[in-house]
Design a protein around this motif. Structure first.
Motif, short mmCIF file in Angstrom:
data_model
loop_
_atom_site.label_atom_id
_atom_site.label_comp_id
_atom_site.label_asym_id
_atom_site.label_seq_id
_atom_site.Cartn_x
_atom_site.Cartn_y
_atom_site.Cartn_z
N UNK A 19 -28.06 -32.58 -21.63
CA UNK A 19 -27.20 -31.82 -22.54
C UNK A 19 -27.95 -31.44 -23.82
N UNK A 20 -27.78 -30.19 -24.22
CA UNK A 20 -28.35 -29.66 -25.46
C UNK A 20 -27.27 -28.86 -26.16
N UNK A 21 -26.99 -29.18 -27.41
CA UNK A 21 -25.98 -28.42 -28.15
C UNK A 21 -26.47 -27.02 -28.43
N UNK A 22 -25.53 -26.10 -28.66
CA UNK A 22 -25.91 -24.73 -29.00
C UNK A 22 -26.75 -24.70 -30.26
N UNK A 23 -26.40 -25.56 -31.24
CA UNK A 23 -27.14 -25.56 -32.50
C UNK A 23 -28.59 -25.97 -32.29
N UNK A 24 -28.82 -26.99 -31.48
CA UNK A 24 -30.20 -27.42 -31.22
C UNK A 24 -30.94 -26.38 -30.41
N UNK A 25 -30.28 -25.81 -29.42
CA UNK A 25 -30.90 -24.76 -28.61
C UNK A 25 -31.35 -23.61 -29.50
N UNK A 26 -30.47 -23.17 -30.39
CA UNK A 26 -30.81 -22.06 -31.29
C UNK A 26 -31.97 -22.42 -32.21
N UNK A 27 -32.01 -23.67 -32.67
CA UNK A 27 -33.08 -24.09 -33.57
C UNK A 27 -34.42 -24.06 -32.87
N UNK A 28 -34.46 -24.55 -31.64
CA UNK A 28 -35.72 -24.56 -30.89
C UNK A 28 -36.14 -23.14 -30.55
N UNK A 29 -35.19 -22.32 -30.12
CA UNK A 29 -35.52 -20.92 -29.78
C UNK A 29 -36.04 -20.17 -30.99
N UNK A 30 -35.49 -20.44 -32.18
CA UNK A 30 -35.93 -19.74 -33.38
C UNK A 30 -37.38 -20.06 -33.72
N UNK A 31 -37.85 -21.25 -33.31
CA UNK A 31 -39.22 -21.65 -33.58
C UNK A 31 -40.19 -21.21 -32.49
N UNK A 32 -39.67 -20.77 -31.35
CA UNK A 32 -40.50 -20.55 -30.15
C UNK A 32 -40.70 -19.07 -29.88
N UNK A 33 -41.91 -18.73 -29.43
CA UNK A 33 -42.18 -17.35 -29.03
C UNK A 33 -42.04 -17.15 -27.53
N UNK A 100 -39.85 -29.55 -26.95
CA UNK A 100 -39.00 -29.89 -25.82
C UNK A 100 -37.59 -30.25 -26.26
N UNK A 101 -36.60 -29.77 -25.54
CA UNK A 101 -35.20 -30.14 -25.77
C UNK A 101 -34.54 -30.36 -24.41
N UNK A 102 -33.65 -31.33 -24.35
CA UNK A 102 -33.01 -31.65 -23.08
C UNK A 102 -33.74 -32.70 -22.29
N UNK A 103 -34.55 -33.53 -22.99
CA UNK A 103 -35.32 -34.57 -22.30
C UNK A 103 -35.07 -35.97 -22.83
N UNK A 127 -43.48 -31.90 -29.18
CA UNK A 127 -42.46 -32.51 -30.02
C UNK A 127 -41.15 -32.48 -29.24
N UNK A 128 -40.49 -33.62 -29.11
CA UNK A 128 -39.19 -33.68 -28.44
C UNK A 128 -38.09 -33.63 -29.50
N UNK A 129 -37.24 -32.61 -29.40
CA UNK A 129 -36.16 -32.42 -30.35
C UNK A 129 -34.86 -32.95 -29.76
#
Length: 228
Positions: A19-33, A100-103, A127-129
């Protein structure tokens, strides 16, 4: 040497099936290319209308419906069952830092397996978020600027020593090991510098430090060599 399936000049988001919250998903995506999914982690992206650049894993948790949405040339099955999907994905990508998110949050056994992967592939900066914290394997040296007064934990995966600046309780001269001494719940007093003797020390910081941690990790001057 594992074949590199995707190489990114910018930070890369890697998504697992927990499980990954929308807020965390958005945060990781904003940092990722770029974005890569480990098997069922693709669902997190698809439900937001996003297409992963690659999906890597044994494909036992990606539903047939979701798999049909992904172009076939973006799906890379890895059939062996000796490693986790996180391991399969991490060893086949390269980036200055993988986020990484969801791990690390759903089940304790999954989180422990993920920490083992960080050590096994210490040459891959990752980095695992999580929803509450950020976890990474310390490189040989790293400089960070977390908020003074915030907590900062160190947890050894095996025998390891180190030196520190900017922590209320310095680690200089201490011998860490899971069965004897750990460094949890330390406190930040200023800019933090950590040096460790082996790729066996996890650092854990508040989630609020995610972006700053990723940038500091990218700028760290030395990295561990790939394991044989």
């Amino acid at each position: 040497m594992p074949k590199t399936l995707l190489e990114s000049d910018g930070f890369l988001g890697l998504f697992g099936g927990a499980a990954v919250s929308d807020a965390l998903l958005d945060e990781v995506l904003a940092l990722s290319s770029r974005s890569v999914a480990a098997d069922g982690g693709a669902t997190h992206l698809l439900r937001r209308g996003l297409m992963p650049d690659l999906v890597i894993g044994d494909m036992d948790s990606l539903s047939p419906v979701d798999r049909a949405l992904i172009p076939a040339d973006r799906v890379h099955p890895v059939a062996e069952q000796d490693t986790t999907d996180f391991d399969k994905a991490l060893r086949h990508v390269r980036a200055p830092v993988v986020i990484g998110a969801g791990f690390s949050g759903a089940r304790t056994d999954h989180a422990l397996a993920a920490f083992t992967v960080l050590s096994r592939h210490a040459d891959r900066r990752c980095v695992l978020a999580g929803e509450d914290d950020v976890i990474f394997l310390c490189p040989p040296r790293i400089e960070l600027e977390p908020r003074p007064g915030s907590w900062f934990s160190l947890y050894p995966l095996g025998p390891v020593t180190g030196r520190s600046e900017g922590l209320e309780w310095p680690i200089d001269g201490l011998e860490f090991a899971p069965h004897s001494r750990v460094g949890t719940s330390n406190r930040v007093t200023g800019p933090v510098r950590i040096e460790v003797s082996a790729p066996l020390m996890l650092a854990i910081t508040p989630r609020a430090e995610l972006a700053a941690t990723v940038r500091a990790f990218s700028a760290a001057p030395a990295r561990w060599p790939a394991r044989a």
